[in-house]
Write an enzyme that holds these catalytic residues in place. Structure first.
Site, PDB file in Angstrom:
ATOM      1  N   ASP A  20      11.176 -13.371 -19.754  1.00 30.16           N
ATOM      2  CA  ASP A  20      11.507 -12.021 -20.247  1.00 30.16           C
ATOM      3  C   ASP A  20      12.990 -11.665 -20.199  1.00 30.16           C
ATOM      4  OD1 ASP A  20       8.806 -12.051 -20.410  1.00 30.16           O
ATOM      5  OD2 ASP A  20       8.440 -10.276 -19.194  1.00 30.16           O
ATOM      6  N   ASP A  62       8.009 -10.198 -23.278  1.00 29.38           N
ATOM      7  CA  ASP A  62       7.128  -9.051 -23.231  1.00 29.38           C
ATOM      8  C   ASP A  62       7.094  -8.531 -24.669  1.00 29.38           C
ATOM      9  OD1 ASP A  62       5.683  -7.766 -21.180  1.00 29.38           O
ATOM     10  OD2 ASP A  62       7.140  -6.130 -21.024  1.00 29.38           O
ATOM     11  N   HIS A  81       9.240   0.016 -23.718  1.00 32.38           N
ATOM     12  CA  HIS A  81      10.117  -1.162 -23.668  1.00 32.38           C
ATOM     13  C   HIS A  81       9.473  -2.315 -24.436  1.00 32.38           C
ATOM     14  CE1 HIS A  81       7.208  -1.848 -20.465  1.00 32.38           C
ATOM     15  NE2 HIS A  81       7.424  -3.147 -20.638  1.00 32.38           N
ATOM     16  N   GLU A 113      -2.478  -4.656 -19.449  1.00 32.16           N
ATOM     17  CA  GLU A 113      -1.191  -5.099 -18.925  1.00 32.16           C
ATOM     18  C   GLU A 113      -1.346  -6.582 -18.630  1.00 32.16           C
ATOM     19  OE1 GLU A 113       1.738  -5.305 -19.051  1.00 32.16           O
ATOM     20  OE2 GLU A 113       2.610  -3.758 -17.764  1.00 32.16           O
ATOM     21  N   ALA A 141      11.029  -9.616 -14.306  1.00 31.03           N
ATOM     22  CA  ALA A 141      11.540  -9.104 -13.037  1.00 31.03           C
ATOM     23  C   ALA A 141      10.823  -9.830 -11.903  1.00 31.03           C
ATOM     24  CB  ALA A 141      11.264  -7.591 -12.947  1.00 31.03           C
ATOM     25  N   CYS A 145       6.763  -9.919 -13.649  1.00 30.48           N
ATOM     26  CA  CYS A 145       6.405 -11.064 -14.488  1.00 30.48           C
ATOM     27  C   CYS A 145       6.767 -12.403 -13.865  1.00 30.48           C
ATOM     28  CB  CYS A 145       7.010 -10.902 -15.869  1.00 30.48           C
ATOM     29  SG  CYS A 145       6.169  -9.576 -16.775  1.00 30.48           S
TER      30      CYS A 145
HETATM   31  C1  VGL Z   1       7.936  -6.530 -16.792  1.00 28.99           C
HETATM   32  C2  VGL Z   1       7.648  -4.339 -16.206  1.00 28.99           C
HETATM   33  C3  VGL Z   1       6.973  -4.087 -17.369  1.00 28.99           C
HETATM   34  C4  VGL Z   1       8.505  -7.850 -16.451  1.00 28.99           C
HETATM   35  C5  VGL Z   1       7.260  -6.298 -17.968  1.00 28.99           C
HETATM   36  O1  VGL Z   1       8.852  -8.609 -17.392  1.00 28.99           O
HETATM   37  O2  VGL Z   1       8.624  -8.158 -15.245  1.00 28.99           O
HETATM   38  N1  VGL Z   1       8.113  -5.537 -15.917  1.00 28.99           N
HETATM   39  N2  VGL Z   1       6.781  -5.075 -18.246  1.00 28.99           N
HETATM   40 ZN    ZN Z   2       6.123  -4.653 -20.203  1.00 22.99          ZN
END
Ligand code: VGL
Ligand code: ZN
Length: 196
Positions: A20, A62, A81, A113, A141, A145
């Site tokens: 990501d 993502d 996002h 999710e 993060a 993820c």
């Molecule tokens: C992520 C929050 C929401 C990530 C993705 O890539 O860690 N964090 N969506």
């Molecule tokens: Zn996300």
């Protein structure tokens, strides 16, 4: 595997998963993970190394619908996002994404999710078809993820190495907790300078 206090030689059975590294997660993005632009140079160095050594490259992204359940307006916890096809969902400016690398889009369903790159994606089959046995993980993060991708990879039988100077958390404390969980699950930790 090589001793992790020492150098690690990259080869054809190794894969690098870049998690990501997208504009919305970079500094200035809609869900910024502060400091993430600072990861790009180091990750590019690893991408070049894996190209050179014949390892596999995977870039996850993502890739949400506009009404994704993780968005605040839908009752979730995150600002909007990484909407599929948007500028914020594109790979970070300056990130080296070679032709031929595997790209995996995840969390594409409105009502689910999905932090792990293995969740409802063809990633496992793709890695198996390339003969990948050991996975190196970088990106963001750490406590979302990266964590879930690492835990799934271990469950699926991969040897997993987290490159600690090439990941970044939303929250430092939660990032540290996530690192601990990954270690307890069997992940190895190393630094990018150890890879050859
Ligand atoms: C992520 C929050 C929401 C990530 C993705 O890539 O860690 N964090 N969506
Ligand atoms: Zn996300």
């Amino acid at each position: 595997m090589d001793s992790l206090s020492g150098q690690i030689a990259i080869g054809k059975q190794d894969g690098l998963i870049v998690v990501d590294m997208q504009e919305d997660f970079m500094d200035g993005g809609s869900l910024e993970v502060t400091g993430s632009r600072g990861l790009i140079n180091g990750i590019n160095g690893l991408v070049r190394l894996f190209l050179q050594k014949g390892g596999s490259l995977v870039f996850t992204r993502d890739w949400h619908p506009e009404n994704h359940c993780s968005f605040k307006q839908e009752g979730g916890k995150w600002p909007v996002h990484c909407v599929a096809g948007s500028k914020g969902a594109s790979f970070a400016k300056g990130l080296l994404v070679p032709e031929g690398a595997i790209k995996v889009s995840k969390a594409t369903q409105p009502d689910e999710e999905a932090y792990s790159a293995f969740s409802q994606t063809p990633l496992l089959e793709l890695l198996n078809s390339k003969g990948v046995k050991r996975l190196f993980v970088v990106g963001v993060a750490t406590e979302f993820c990266v964590l879930e991708t690492v835990l799934d990879a271990i469950r699926l039988g991969f040897e997993v190495v987290v490159i600690v100077d090439c990941i970044n958390p939303v929250n430092g404390k939660n990032g540290d907790r996530a690192l601990k969980r990954m270690k307890e699950a069997g992940a190895f930790m190393t630094e990018s300078r150890q890879l050859r």
